[in-house]
Scaffold this motif. Sequence first.
Motif, short mmCIF file in Angstrom:
data_model
loop_
_atom_site.label_atom_id
_atom_site.label_comp_id
_atom_site.label_asym_id
_atom_site.label_seq_id
_atom_site.Cartn_x
_atom_site.Cartn_y
_atom_site.Cartn_z
N SER A 9 0.80 -1.22 0.00
CA SER A 9 0.00 0.00 0.00
C SER A 9 0.83 1.27 0.00
N SER A 10 2.12 1.16 0.33
CA SER A 10 2.95 2.37 0.40
C SER A 10 4.42 1.99 0.29
N ARG A 32 -2.85 -3.88 5.05
CA ARG A 32 -3.88 -3.59 6.04
C ARG A 32 -4.80 -2.47 5.55
N ARG A 33 -4.20 -1.47 4.88
CA ARG A 33 -4.97 -0.37 4.29
C ARG A 33 -5.01 -0.57 2.77
N THR A 34 -6.18 -0.49 2.20
CA THR A 34 -6.34 -0.91 0.80
C THR A 34 -6.60 0.22 -0.18
N GLU A 35 -6.63 1.49 0.27
CA GLU A 35 -6.96 2.57 -0.65
C GLU A 35 -5.98 2.62 -1.82
N THR A 52 -7.28 -7.46 1.57
CA THR A 52 -7.01 -6.79 2.85
C THR A 52 -6.40 -7.82 3.78
N ASP A 54 -3.87 -8.16 7.22
CA ASP A 54 -3.09 -7.64 8.34
C ASP A 54 -2.23 -8.79 8.85
#
Length: 239
Positions: A9-10, A32-35, A52, A54
Amino acid sequence: MNAIIIGASSGIGHEVARILLQRGWHCGIGARRTERLQQLAAEFPNLVETATIDVNNDDAPRQLLQLIERMGSIDLYFHASGIGKQNRELTPDIELRTVETNAMGFTRMIDTAFNYMSAHGGGHIAAITSIAGTKGLSPAPSYSATKAYQNVYLQALEQLANARHLNIRITDIRPGFVDTALLGDDRNYPLMLQPQNVAKEIVQSLDRHRHVRVIDWRWRIITALWRRIPRCIWRQVKI
């Protein structure tokens, strides 16, 4: 070719996923974050499966296996999930959260990938560890300790794969300080690297089947020197 990137994600994981997708790889990306995962899926609509996941959840292995099933197979498992923070005050929740993610979460996911590959003809496992595993660093005790754990764990799995005659390759990626959200604490870090450049060198290392790769050349020199410093001197060094 099929790759799964956990922690996409990043930062470095996101950039590695982008390079592989640009090469035409079919990528399962989880975080964990899916945007930002959805951004990659929109940009490469026929090449991306998102999930998603974690790594600290007990059902993360099941979710990983489900993602592999959706992909059909896996050639590369790339682990980019991790946390770290300077913690000279030894705030307990920071230290314990770091151990949970970088040791327990790491082991949970790497073992799942290894066991799957051992039963399905092999593959390539790569993980972002850190130069911080070279020596115990006083500003970040649990971070440097868990990165040393990751270094040794991957080394052990490589030996295990050879002992069992498994077609599983292991690559331990050890970047220096990288300009990502992980270091977004307004502190000054020396020889800061850009995630896009780090990702390019990582993919080159995967292509060349490197066992261990310290990124970049300056950090290779520094860590080689660190290893030669005696413990009696190292404990006097102020960082």
